[in-house]
Design a protein around this motif. Structure first.
Motif, PDB file in Angstrom:
ATOM      1  N   UNK A  49       0.884  -1.177   0.000  1.00 11.87           N
ATOM      2  CA  UNK A  49       0.000   0.000   0.000  1.00 11.87           C
ATOM      3  C   UNK A  49       0.911   1.213   0.000  1.00 11.87           C
ATOM      4  N   UNK A  50       0.804   2.011  -1.037  1.00 12.96           N
ATOM      5  CA  UNK A  50       1.684   3.184  -1.152  1.00 12.96           C
ATOM      6  C   UNK A  50       0.912   4.397  -0.675  1.00 12.96           C
ATOM      7  N   UNK A  51       1.268   4.899   0.496  1.00 13.32           N
ATOM      8  CA  UNK A  51       0.613   6.083   1.036  1.00 13.32           C
ATOM      9  C   UNK A  51      -0.173   5.786   2.293  1.00 13.32           C
ATOM     10  N   UNK A  52       0.096   6.571   3.341  1.00 11.38           N
ATOM     11  CA  UNK A  52      -0.553   6.356   4.641  1.00 11.38           C
ATOM     12  C   UNK A  52      -1.513   7.468   5.001  1.00 11.38           C
ATOM     13  N   UNK A  53      -2.345   7.841   4.051  1.00 14.01           N
ATOM     14  CA  UNK A  53      -3.425   8.794   4.329  1.00 14.01           C
ATOM     15  C   UNK A  53      -4.706   8.060   4.683  1.00 14.01           C
ATOM     16  N   UNK A  54      -5.847   8.739   4.641  1.00  6.90           N
ATOM     17  CA  UNK A  54      -7.110   8.080   4.990  1.00  6.90           C
ATOM     18  C   UNK A  54      -7.388   6.828   4.165  1.00  6.90           C
ATOM     19  N   UNK A  55      -7.031   6.842   2.879  1.00  8.84           N
ATOM     20  CA  UNK A  55      -7.294   5.659   2.050  1.00  8.84           C
ATOM     21  C   UNK A  55      -6.370   4.515   2.449  1.00  8.84           C
ATOM     22  N   UNK A  56      -5.065   4.773   2.505  1.00  7.42           N
ATOM     23  CA  UNK A  56      -4.112   3.707   2.814  1.00  7.42           C
ATOM     24  C   UNK A  56      -4.349   3.113   4.191  1.00  7.42           C
TER      25      UNK A  56
END
Lengths: 117, 499
Positions: free
Chosen positions: B21-28
């Motif tokens: 999973x690339x990215x640790x925002x709300x989606x990730x």
């Protein structure tokens, strides 16, 4: 009630207050020179405020002609209550802008008439 | 398990998770939480650390042309939690019409209707911590104040709800990174790596598969991740950048065989002081002016155009809200006195308020992100945004306001002044929502979209995209709740794919 002197004075004083009050109201309320459109303009509760709004309307409607507008307004308003007319216009989207305010067309016409007289 | 610092990983390492999973925002983060305790071995790669860092944030710098927009390094945040570290918590599900293909709105429509997202809204609502899922149903129950009376017509009293970080003394909206850090650490099938920047999606030679990811840190470490499947969840700007910059095999960029990646960028235009609302009867209820708590929700009222009204008049979405109390000038006082008297109502205690709004943009392929020759500290090409907004957006909103003014007069409850007319006037009060959408849009036809209905990049069996970059049409609602719901839908799909 006996019509003695005291009562006569009281009745007379009351009558003076009523008549005086009416006359004071008549004298103090704004007076406008007679116009051919007074039957329409009398429907406005505050002609000075209406004039301001009408002047704003006229800035974007330079072709406004009082005579022609009065004929249309008499047809629209007739003997109806003004509130019923503007309510109908709001319901049917018969609106315009005056100084960017959204108002019923009939009200804009009355205000413009007030501003032109 | 504690988070891993990518700067401590030996260069040349190759990691082989089932899912990257690339990215640790709300989606990730939502995706990782949704796949917790499955057999899927996840690796979440976050560019930043736990808090703001200027050097990492500088990786977001870019150029802009067209209509003035927020600088690209200020419109998003690059550390765990992503943009949830600076969001306002405004939440609202998209309307049904937002998913519909409309002949009068080119490029409109999602590949599925809203009811496809319905099962995922309750859990999304929990994740954003916005209380009971009530929204427009708030109007049906008891409220701490009266609804603004409106005559029959195109607008209705609607509601936003707000994310409210439970247990946080400052009542901030939920910042996903700090809020869910401990939950993420408890997930046995997740490794979360901080300071790990994915600099390239490297395709297999048959161009049907992502073979591996190049990862770099600002400290100079470089290593490889070779996942079975990859989800790109870096936000509506960076998702497109990563695809466009990965062009060693597909020369136009990954998934960009039809020149769609980076196009259709969107945000919500937020013009301020767009109109003056006068309420004849006195002060408007508090929940129009600020956020209030009641019935298990933290909410605020808006005045929304109905789907029916928008269909009939061919209008884009908007969500007018009360901004603040204002004083009327002499003309305004005259307008209120004259109009209220003509309607036969008392306006002696009338109050006036400015109205702001969020406006939906029409999809526009020329509103786009492209790569420039400039490079960031990791050697990644920087972006240039061409921002546009047409007069149609302003005209549609103006028509919506006129209808609101009509309904107020019809109800004898108030009146409205339109405070913006020319394009220059609109642009002078323009703000933006920082809601980046559309750059990897969803469409069944690869010529019109980057991902298919399952958020899988067309033609690439193991590459998916999460977040609002896949929104093909945007609505006026804030995206976070909706993108989290869409991510949860993707999680269900991935459970099947990775079984």
């Amino acid at each position: 009630m006996k019509l003695n002197r005291r009562n006569a004075i009281a009745v007379g004083a009351s009558a003076l207050v009523v008549v005086g009050g009416y006359e004071a109201f008549r004298l103090l309320r704004p007076h406008y020179p007679p116009t051919p459109y007074d039957d329409l303009l009398d429907r406005l509760s505050d002609r000075d405020a209406a004039r301001q709004l009408g002047a704003a309307f006229l800035r974007t409607h330079p072709d406004f002609t009082p005579g022609a507008a009065a004929r249309v307004l008499r047809r629209k308003v007739g003997t109806r209550d003004l509130s019923a007319t503007v309510e109908d216009e709001a319901a049917h989207g018969e609106l315009t802008e005056a100084g960017r305010w959204i108002i019923p067309q009939t009200l804009a016409g009355l205000c413009a008439l007030a501003a032109r007289t | 398990m504690n988070f891993i610092d990518a700067r401590q990983v030996p260069s040349g390492t190759e990691l082989t998770p089932d899912l990257a999973i690339i990215g640790g925002g709300p989606a990730g983060i939502s995706l990782a939480l949704a796949l917790a305790r499955t057999r899927i071995r996840m690796l979440l790669l976050e560019s930043g650390g736990m808090d703001f860092d200027a050097a990492t944030q500088a990786l977001c710098q870019g150029d802009e042309t067209g209509v003035r927009y927020i600088p690209l390094d200020a419109t998003r945040l690059r550390y765990l939690g992503g943009c949830s570290n600076h969001w306002g918590g405004w939440s609202r599900p998209l309307d049904e019409i937002d998913f519909e293909k409309r002949d009068w709105l080119p490029w409109s429509g999602w590949p599925f209707p809203r009811n496809e997202l319905e099962p995922f809204y309750p859990r999304a609502q929990q994740l954003i911590e916005a209380g009971s899922f009530l929204y427009d149903n708030l109007a049906k129950g008891e409220l701490p104040g009266s609804l603004l009376p409106l005559g029959p017509g195109g607008l209705y009293n609607s509601f936003f709800q707000f994310s409210q970080w439970r247990g946080n003394a400052e009542h901030l909206p939920t910042a996903f990174g700090h809020r869910y850090a401990n939950d993420l650490k408890q997930i046995p099938n997740l490794q979360l790596m901080l300071h790990a920047n994915v600099t390239g999606l490297r395709l297999a030679k048959d161009v049907r598969w992502v073979d591996h990811l190049d990862v770099a840190t600002l400290s100079g470490v470089k290593f490889t991740v070779k996942p079975r499947h990859t989800v790109v969840a870096c936000g509506g700007i960076e998702n497109a950048r990563l695809l466009l910059a990965s062009k060693d095999v597909m020369t136009a960029g990954v998934g960009n065989q039809n020149d769609v990646v980076g196009r259709f960028f969107a945000d919500h235009a937020i013009p301020r002081e767009t109109a003056t609302l006068v309420v004849f009867g006195g002060e408007i209820a508090g929940f129009y002016k600020t956020n209030l708590n009641a019935r298990g929700a933290h909410f605020r009222a808006a005045l929304s155009p109905t789907d029916r009204f928008r269909r009939e008049r061919h209008l884009l979405g908007s969500l007018p809200t009360v901004e603040e109390h204002v004083q009327l000038d002499l003309l305004g006082k005259a307008a209120v006195a004259t109009t209220s008297a003509a309607l036969g109502v008392d306006a002696s205690s009338a109050h006036a308020y400015s109205l702001g709004t969020g406006i939906e943009l029409a999809p526009d392929p020329e509103r786009r992100l492209i790569l420039t020759s400039a490079r960031d500290a990791l050697g990644m090409p920087r972006l240039k945004l061409n921002m546009t907004i047409s007069n149609r957006e302003f005209d549609d909103y103006r028509e919506t306001l006129i209808e609101l003014g009509r309904q107020l007069l019809a109800a004898k409850s108030g009146m409205l002044r339109l405070d913006r007319r020319s394009r220059a006037e609109w642009l002078s009060v323009m703000d933006w929502g920082n809601h980046h959408m559309g750059t990897t849009r969803m469409h069944d036809d690869p010529k019109q979209g980057v991902v298919d209905t399952n958020s899988q990049v067309h033609g690439l069996a193991n590459l998916f995209i999460a977040g609002s970059s896949v929104f093909p049409t945007y609505g006026a609602s804030n995206p976070t709740l909706n993108l989290v719901a869409l991510t949860l839908r993707l999680a269900e799909h991935l459970k099947g794919v990775l079984r």
